[in-house]
Design a protein around this motif. Sequence first.
Motif, PDB file in Angstrom:
ATOM      1  N   PHE A   4      -9.672 -19.245  -5.987  1.00 19.73           N
ATOM      2  CA  PHE A   4     -10.830 -18.366  -5.805  1.00 19.73           C
ATOM      3  C   PHE A   4     -10.542 -17.287  -4.756  1.00 19.73           C
ATOM      4  CE2 PHE A   4     -14.786 -17.060  -3.793  1.00 19.73           C
ATOM      5  CZ  PHE A   4     -15.549 -16.716  -4.901  1.00 19.73           C
ATOM      6  N   ILE A   5      -9.988 -17.696  -3.624  1.00 21.16           N
ATOM      7  CA  ILE A   5      -9.695 -16.731  -2.568  1.00 21.16           C
ATOM      8  C   ILE A   5      -8.657 -15.716  -3.037  1.00 21.16           C
ATOM      9  CG2 ILE A   5      -8.709 -16.454  -0.254  1.00 21.16           C
ATOM     10  CD1 ILE A   5      -9.923 -19.202   0.427  1.00 21.16           C
ATOM     11  N   SER A   6      -7.615 -16.208  -3.705  1.00 18.25           N
ATOM     12  CA  SER A   6      -6.549 -15.317  -4.155  1.00 18.25           C
ATOM     13  C   SER A   6      -7.048 -14.337  -5.215  1.00 18.25           C
ATOM     14  CB  SER A   6      -5.376 -16.129  -4.713  1.00 18.25           C
ATOM     15  OG  SER A   6      -4.792 -16.920  -3.701  1.00 18.25           O
ATOM     16  N   MET A   7      -7.809 -14.841  -6.186  1.00 14.07           N
ATOM     17  CA  MET A   7      -8.262 -13.966  -7.265  1.00 14.07           C
ATOM     18  C   MET A   7      -9.229 -12.902  -6.754  1.00 14.07           C
ATOM     19  SD  MET A   7      -8.028 -13.120 -10.423  1.00 14.07           S
ATOM     20  CE  MET A   7      -7.401 -14.483 -11.415  1.00 14.07           C
ATOM     21  N   THR A   8     -10.149 -13.283  -5.880  1.00 14.16           N
ATOM     22  CA  THR A   8     -11.124 -12.306  -5.404  1.00 14.16           C
ATOM     23  C   THR A   8     -10.548 -11.359  -4.361  1.00 14.16           C
ATOM     24  OG1 THR A   8     -11.970 -13.917  -3.786  1.00 14.16           O
ATOM     25  CG2 THR A   8     -13.113 -13.775  -5.919  1.00 14.16           C
ATOM     26  N   THR A   9      -9.399 -11.712  -3.785  1.00 13.58           N
ATOM     27  CA  THR A   9      -8.747 -10.823  -2.827  1.00 13.58           C
ATOM     28  C   THR A   9      -7.736  -9.917  -3.506  1.00 13.58           C
ATOM     29  OG1 THR A   9      -8.966 -12.491  -1.073  1.00 13.58           O
ATOM     30  CG2 THR A   9      -7.411 -10.685  -0.677  1.00 13.58           C
ATOM     31  N   TYR A  10      -6.935 -10.484  -4.402  1.00 10.81           N
ATOM     32  CA  TYR A  10      -5.788  -9.755  -4.961  1.00 10.81           C
ATOM     33  C   TYR A  10      -5.887  -9.481  -6.455  1.00 10.81           C
ATOM     34  CZ  TYR A  10      -3.977 -12.000  -0.729  1.00 10.81           C
ATOM     35  OH  TYR A  10      -3.813 -12.458   0.549  1.00 10.81           O
ATOM     36  N   GLY A  11      -6.752 -10.185  -7.169  1.00 14.29           N
ATOM     37  CA  GLY A  11      -6.745 -10.116  -8.621  1.00 14.29           C
ATOM     38  C   GLY A  11      -7.472  -8.918  -9.195  1.00 14.29           C
ATOM     39  N   PRO A  67      -7.607  -2.515 -12.092  1.00 14.82           N
ATOM     40  CA  PRO A  67      -7.990  -2.123 -10.729  1.00 14.82           C
ATOM     41  C   PRO A  67      -8.310  -3.334  -9.868  1.00 14.82           C
ATOM     42  CG  PRO A  67      -9.804  -1.759 -12.240  1.00 14.82           C
ATOM     43  CD  PRO A  67      -8.623  -2.158 -13.091  1.00 14.82           C
ATOM     44  N   ARG A  68      -8.007  -3.219  -8.582  1.00 15.93           N
ATOM     45  CA  ARG A  68      -8.314  -4.248  -7.583  1.00 15.93           C
ATOM     46  C   ARG A  68      -9.375  -3.718  -6.620  1.00 15.93           C
ATOM     47  NH1 ARG A  68      -3.983  -5.846 -10.858  1.00 15.93           N
ATOM     48  NH2 ARG A  68      -3.181  -7.861 -10.145  1.00 15.93           N
ATOM     49  N   TRP A  69     -10.039  -4.660  -5.941  1.00 15.04           N
ATOM     50  CA  TRP A  69     -10.973  -4.243  -4.912  1.00 15.04           C
ATOM     51  C   TRP A  69     -10.268  -3.822  -3.624  1.00 15.04           C
ATOM     52  CZ3 TRP A  69     -14.131  -9.051  -6.441  1.00 15.04           C
ATOM     53  CH2 TRP A  69     -15.156  -8.703  -7.339  1.00 15.04           C
ATOM     54  N   PHE A  70      -9.103  -4.423  -3.355  1.00 13.59           N
ATOM     55  CA  PHE A  70      -8.457  -4.230  -2.055  1.00 13.59           C
ATOM     56  C   PHE A  70      -6.983  -3.894  -2.215  1.00 13.59           C
ATOM     57  CE2 PHE A  70     -11.717  -7.629  -1.730  1.00 13.59           C
ATOM     58  CZ  PHE A  70     -12.682  -6.906  -1.037  1.00 13.59           C
ATOM     59  N   THR A  71      -6.405  -3.384  -1.147  1.00 12.97           N
ATOM     60  CA  THR A  71      -4.995  -3.007  -1.125  1.00 12.97           C
ATOM     61  C   THR A  71      -4.313  -3.706   0.052  1.00 12.97           C
ATOM     62  OG1 THR A  71      -5.021  -1.157   0.449  1.00 12.97           O
ATOM     63  CG2 THR A  71      -5.843  -0.708  -1.762  1.00 12.97           C
ATOM     64  N   PRO A  72      -2.983  -3.653   0.126  1.00  8.70           N
ATOM     65  CA  PRO A  72      -2.280  -4.242   1.272  1.00  8.70           C
ATOM     66  C   PRO A  72      -2.666  -3.639   2.612  1.00  8.70           C
ATOM     67  CG  PRO A  72      -0.766  -3.860  -0.532  1.00  8.70           C
ATOM     68  CD  PRO A  72      -2.045  -3.190  -0.919  1.00  8.70           C
ATOM     69  N   ASP A  73      -3.310  -2.489   2.601  1.00  6.28           N
ATOM     70  CA  ASP A  73      -3.732  -1.870   3.855  1.00  6.28           C
ATOM     71  C   ASP A  73      -5.071  -2.397   4.361  1.00  6.28           C
ATOM     72  OD1 ASP A  73      -1.483  -0.194   3.932  1.00  6.28           O
ATOM     73  OD2 ASP A  73      -2.443   1.220   2.566  1.00  6.28           O
ATOM     74  N   ASP A  74      -5.753  -3.203   3.555  1.00  5.91           N
ATOM     75  CA  ASP A  74      -7.077  -3.695   3.922  1.00  5.91           C
ATOM     76  C   ASP A  74      -6.990  -4.942   4.793  1.00  5.91           C
ATOM     77  OD1 ASP A  74      -9.070  -1.961   2.711  1.00  5.91           O
ATOM     78  OD2 ASP A  74      -8.253  -2.595   0.787  1.00  5.91           O
ATOM     79  N   GLN A 117       3.282  -1.670  -6.006  1.00  6.07           N
ATOM     80  CA  GLN A 117       2.665  -2.030  -7.260  1.00  6.07           C
ATOM     81  C   GLN A 117       1.150  -2.128  -7.157  1.00  6.07           C
ATOM     82  OE1 GLN A 117       5.421  -5.429  -7.638  1.00  6.07           O
ATOM     83  NE2 GLN A 117       5.557  -4.887  -9.792  1.00  6.07           N
ATOM     84  N   LEU A 118       0.650  -2.431  -5.965  1.00 10.17           N
ATOM     85  CA  LEU A 118      -0.794  -2.461  -5.744  1.00 10.17           C
ATOM     86  C   LEU A 118      -1.144  -1.343  -4.759  1.00 10.17           C
ATOM     87  CD1 LEU A 118      -1.725  -6.238  -5.517  1.00 10.17           C
ATOM     88  CD2 LEU A 118      -2.158  -4.627  -7.352  1.00 10.17           C
ATOM     89  N   SER A 119      -0.883  -0.145  -5.139  1.00  7.56           N
ATOM     90  CA  SER A 119      -1.149   1.007  -4.281  1.00  7.56           C
ATOM     91  C   SER A 119      -2.637   1.324  -4.288  1.00  7.56           C
ATOM     92  CB  SER A 119      -0.379   2.226  -4.814  1.00  7.56           C
ATOM     93  OG  SER A 119      -0.870   2.582  -6.074  1.00  7.56           O
ATOM     94  N   PRO A 120      -3.116   2.081  -3.289  1.00  9.59           N
ATOM     95  CA  PRO A 120      -4.535   2.431  -3.266  1.00  9.59           C
ATOM     96  C   PRO A 120      -5.011   3.099  -4.553  1.00  9.59           C
ATOM     97  CG  PRO A 120      -3.522   2.941  -1.172  1.00  9.59           C
ATOM     98  CD  PRO A 120      -2.406   2.531  -2.097  1.00  9.59           C
ATOM     99  N   THR A 144      -1.032 -14.450 -13.126  1.00  6.72           N
ATOM    100  CA  THR A 144      -2.328 -13.975 -13.616  1.00  6.72           C
ATOM    101  C   THR A 144      -3.096 -13.236 -12.534  1.00  6.72           C
ATOM    102  OG1 THR A 144      -3.553 -15.999 -13.039  1.00  6.72           O
ATOM    103  CG2 THR A 144      -2.473 -15.944 -15.200  1.00  6.72           C
ATOM    104  N   ILE A 145      -2.787 -13.541 -11.277  1.00  4.88           N
ATOM    105  CA  ILE A 145      -3.458 -12.872 -10.164  1.00  4.88           C
ATOM    106  C   ILE A 145      -2.724 -11.606  -9.765  1.00  4.88           C
ATOM    107  CG2 ILE A 145      -4.134 -13.093  -7.735  1.00  4.88           C
ATOM    108  CD1 ILE A 145      -4.472 -16.125  -8.288  1.00  4.88           C
ATOM    109  N   TRP A 146      -1.419 -11.745  -9.516  1.00  3.99           N
ATOM    110  CA  TRP A 146      -0.628 -10.629  -8.983  1.00  3.99           C
ATOM    111  C   TRP A 146      -0.089  -9.710 -10.072  1.00  3.99           C
ATOM    112  CZ3 TRP A 146      -0.153 -10.225  -3.679  1.00  3.99           C
ATOM    113  CH2 TRP A 146      -0.557 -11.341  -2.945  1.00  3.99           C
ATOM    114  N   GLY A 147       0.200 -10.291 -11.238  1.00  7.59           N
ATOM    115  CA  GLY A 147       0.884  -9.509 -12.253  1.00  7.59           C
ATOM    116  C   GLY A 147      -0.005  -8.878 -13.298  1.00  7.59           C
ATOM    117  N   ALA A 148      -1.262  -9.319 -13.409  1.00  5.43           N
ATOM    118  CA  ALA A 148      -2.140  -8.756 -14.427  1.00  5.43           C
ATOM    119  C   ALA A 148      -2.492  -7.309 -14.093  1.00  5.43           C
ATOM    120  CB  ALA A 148      -3.410  -9.594 -14.541  1.00  5.43           C
ATOM    121  N   PRO A 149      -2.544  -6.440 -15.105  1.00  3.66           N
ATOM    122  CA  PRO A 149      -2.901  -5.047 -14.837  1.00  3.66           C
ATOM    123  C   PRO A 149      -4.393  -4.888 -14.560  1.00  3.66           C
ATOM    124  CG  PRO A 149      -2.668  -5.405 -17.189  1.00  3.66           C
ATOM    125  CD  PRO A 149      -2.248  -6.690 -16.523  1.00  3.66           C
TER     126      PRO A 149
END
Length: 306
Positions: free
Chosen positions: A104-111, A45-52, A298-301, A38-43
């Motif tokens: 909470f940390i995972s969802m607000t960082t990656y979700g 937009p995200r706030w952050f990317t792996p480059d952050d 999959q989580l590109s900018p 639900t965090i990583w696989g849900a479609p």
Amino acid sequence: MGSPWQTVIRVHDEVRHKAALDLRSRTGGADATARARTIWGAPGPRWFTPDDPIWQVHANASMFLGGLRALLLQALHPVAMAGVAQNSTYREDPWGRLQQISTFISMTTYGPVPDAERLMARVTKVHSMITGVAPNGRHYTASDPDLLLWVHCAEIDSFLDAYRRFGHAGPLDADRYVAQTARAAEGIGVPAAPRSEAELTDVLASYRPLLEAGPDALDVLTYLRRPAGLDRTGLLGYTALFNGALASLPPYARALFGIDWGSARSATALRVGDAGVSAVRWMLNDPLVADDRLTHEQLSPAGTAR
């Protein structure tokens, strides 16, 4: 039958996978795989990317030690600690409480942004319903701005410190990391969350006169030394993380807890803590567990919300 070397590899992989599953179930619950999806696989937009920087810190194995350091540091605020002692389930269900924080940390960082915002709204509502009276007579609610600010700053300082000491990663833009953590913090009512490391340091310093190791704080220290539900192997690894967390506390915090190990013992505890984080990193590298996360592509900018 295979060669002896193939047997070693197979046993290694089996041991790591079992340890990784146990770690994931403790931090993510029995439905850890579904929750991760639900965090990583849900479609969306995200706030952050792996480059952050926030992604770099929160994806690092050092977070396990940093979380312990944060709990110890947060406990030194008597009113914040009263709220935990009087309302939290950390004694009866410590792993459930850990799973809530982890989610909470995972969802607000990656979700996805809508899911993160819904979770922040739920947390805010729960905070507004938690009230009590601290031992010093102060009435409080969990939504008190100064308490939220202390908890946030103690947490972010701990994550940043653990990443630098035990992360074994590349350079980090610490100011940007602190600023990025402000998004979720202010989403649950933290007032004017720091936007730089210097601001973070100043805010923490402003709380120093209020801090003490009262009975509730000492109770947390005692409980965290040996939490329930760990077998002998799990306790060994946990103790390494706990000792590293103690040694990495600011000197004033160790002094308030009455911890005077001296430089040699502190250095040993830090090395032991580093070994504990390395063990966690080894578990997280189990390919079947790692597959729960989305890839950089999959989580590109292009898929983020700024």
